[in-house]
Design a protein around this motif. Structure first.
Motif, PDB file in Angstrom:
ATOM      1  N   LEU A   1      47.340  39.732  40.369  1.00 30.26           N
ATOM      2  CA  LEU A   1      46.157  40.353  38.912  1.00 30.26           C
ATOM      3  C   LEU A   1      45.121  40.995  39.143  1.00 30.26           C
ATOM      4  CD1 LEU A   1      46.412  40.519  36.082  1.00 30.26           C
ATOM      5  CD2 LEU A   1      44.953  38.473  35.326  1.00 30.26           C
ATOM      6  N   LYS A   2      44.788  42.148  38.843  1.00 32.72           N
ATOM      7  CA  LYS A   2      44.045  43.026  39.370  1.00 32.72           C
ATOM      8  C   LYS A   2      43.297  43.107  37.989  1.00 32.72           C
ATOM      9  CE  LYS A   2      45.387  44.454  43.200  1.00 32.72           C
ATOM     10  NZ  LYS A   2      44.881  43.736  44.452  1.00 32.72           N
ATOM     11  N   SER A   3      42.736  43.358  38.212  1.00 30.64           N
ATOM     12  CA  SER A   3      41.289  43.171  37.061  1.00 30.64           C
ATOM     13  C   SER A   3      39.848  43.403  38.146  1.00 30.64           C
ATOM     14  CB  SER A   3      40.460  41.620  36.555  1.00 30.64           C
ATOM     15  OG  SER A   3      39.997  41.785  35.796  1.00 30.64           O
ATOM     16  N   LEU A   4      38.627  44.101  36.780  1.00 30.71           N
ATOM     17  CA  LEU A   4      37.343  44.448  37.300  1.00 30.71           C
ATOM     18  C   LEU A   4      36.566  43.234  37.682  1.00 30.71           C
ATOM     19  CD1 LEU A   4      35.700  46.905  38.001  1.00 30.71           C
ATOM     20  CD2 LEU A   4      34.258  47.419  35.579  1.00 30.71           C
ATOM     21  N   LEU A   5      36.202  42.670  36.541  1.00 34.45           N
ATOM     22  CA  LEU A   5      35.868  40.612  36.734  1.00 34.45           C
ATOM     23  C   LEU A   5      36.516  40.317  38.207  1.00 34.45           C
ATOM     24  CD1 LEU A   5      34.788  38.968  35.221  1.00 34.45           C
ATOM     25  CD2 LEU A   5      36.376  37.910  34.149  1.00 34.45           C
ATOM     26  N   LEU A   6      37.176  40.565  38.165  1.00 30.11           N
ATOM     27  CA  LEU A   6      37.204  39.655  39.873  1.00 30.11           C
ATOM     28  C   LEU A   6      36.640  40.198  41.343  1.00 30.11           C
ATOM     29  CD1 LEU A   6      41.366  39.412  40.062  1.00 30.11           C
ATOM     30  CD2 LEU A   6      39.261  37.012  39.213  1.00 30.11           C
TER      31      LEU A   6
END
Length: 349
Positions: free
Chosen positions: A177-182
């Motif tokens: 899963l791609k997310s800026l939060l990560l």
């Protein structure tokens, strides 16, 4: 208890280096040329069983370094012990790769070789795949004075909070899963969780963590996740996928294997094991860093001369070759240790 702890750490490190060799030996079988053949299935099984290796190495280091405050003054000595053998073996691997594998072409000169070696220090994977671990562990060693001071003064629930966030983020990353939060939670990712986990498992008062049979169940479940996941997903997409077998082994299967093996070895009665075996395990533990550096060279040589073949019963041959590489690597380091100029590069502890 101190002696027993030293024994279980020695066993953890010894089994870890055996697992590393197993990964390197079975990587030959994880090839599309063998896809869905009986040999490939056996390769997946063996390769999956050995995925605990790096996880347990990191956990052992975490326990040893975080159980007491690490002063900054010990860092130079620790880095020296890691870097001097690493520099020697990286240069040797680079020379062999240039001279015998022609990685920079047939008409190379000394400048080309020096450039290749220099690039190798920036990206050691270009020289030999196992060198990624060195840079990872160096990062943890540099961080250990700060981390050890925090963990020695932290409440148990604070350590558990870090491990919980790390586990969640690691699982999300594993899924893909791609997310800026990560990107902004990257400090909770990677090997640091295993580093802390190695210490946490020894201070947490829990009946499951004292039960070696529970540890065995975790190891079996972790192995099955990797085996079944690799085979099933490869069949679904029609070609080999190593989604469940990743560099660094930040995967659910390897996690369960590592924790399971840790619990087993931490709670084992080593007085029931013959002294000769314990003594040999201690020797392998002390030599484990040097064996880590040299083992791929031995694997490649055995493969080149045709000894690393699995035409017979693959699973049996894998374990025979793993112990052959282990013994040859250890003998080579013993020979080097008797030569003053080479003794510095053996990585013996």
């Amino acid at each position: 208890m101190n002696n027993q702890r030293l024994k279980w750490v020695d066993w953890l490190k010894a089994l870890a280096i055996i697992g590393v060799i197993g990964i390197h030996c079975t990587s030959i079988l994880l090839d599309n040329n063998f896809l869905f053949s009986f040999k490939w299935y056996q390769g997946v099984i063996c390769g999956s069983i050995f995925r605990y290796a790096i996880v347990t190495f990191i956990m052992a280091s975490g326990y040893l370094l975080l159980r007491k405050v690490q002063p900054i003054t010990v860092i130079p000595k620790r880095l020296k012990r890691i870097l001097i053998p690493f520099i020697f073996w990286l240069i040797l691997y680079a020379i062999i790769k240039v001279a015998f594998k022609g990685v920079i072409g047939p008409t190379w000169n000394i400048f080309d070789l020096v450039t290749f070696i220099a690039r190798g220090f920036l990206d050691p994977l270009g020289v030999s795949v196992q060198f990624w671990y060195i840079y990872m562990i160096l990062g943890l060693y540099v961080l250990s004075p700060i981390l050890s001071r925090w963990i020695q003064n932290a409440k148990l629930e604070e350590i558990e909070y870090l491990l919980l966030i790390w586990a969640i983020i690691s699982l999300v990353q594993f899924i893909g899963l791609k997310s800026l939060l990560l990107d902004y939670l990257r400090y909770f990712t990677g090997a640091i969780g295993y580093f802390v986990l190695g210490y946490y498992l020894t201070i947490k008062d829990n009946s499951y963590l004292k039960n070696p049979y529970f540890g065995l169940k975790l190891f079996i479940i972790g192995s099955l996740i990797t085996i079944i996941g690799t085979i099933t997903l490869s069949h679904i997409i029609g070609h080999q996928t190593l989604f469940f077998i990743q560099l660094g082994d930040l995967t659910p299967g390897a996690f369960l294997q590592g924790v399971g093996l840790f619990i087993i070895l931490y709670n084992m009665d080593y007085e029931r094991i013959p002294p000769r075996i314990n003594t040999y395990i201690t020797k392998i533990s002390k030599d484990s860093y040097g064996i880590y550096l040299v083992n791929i060279l031995i694997v490649n040589v055995l493969n080149k001369i045709g000894l690393l073949n699995f035409e017979a019963i693959t699973i049996i041959m894998v374990f025979i070759m793993v112990f052959a590489v282990l013994i040859i690597s250890d003998i080579l380091l013993d020979i080097m240790s008797k030569i003053p100029v080479l003794n510095y590069f053996t990585g013996k502890s």
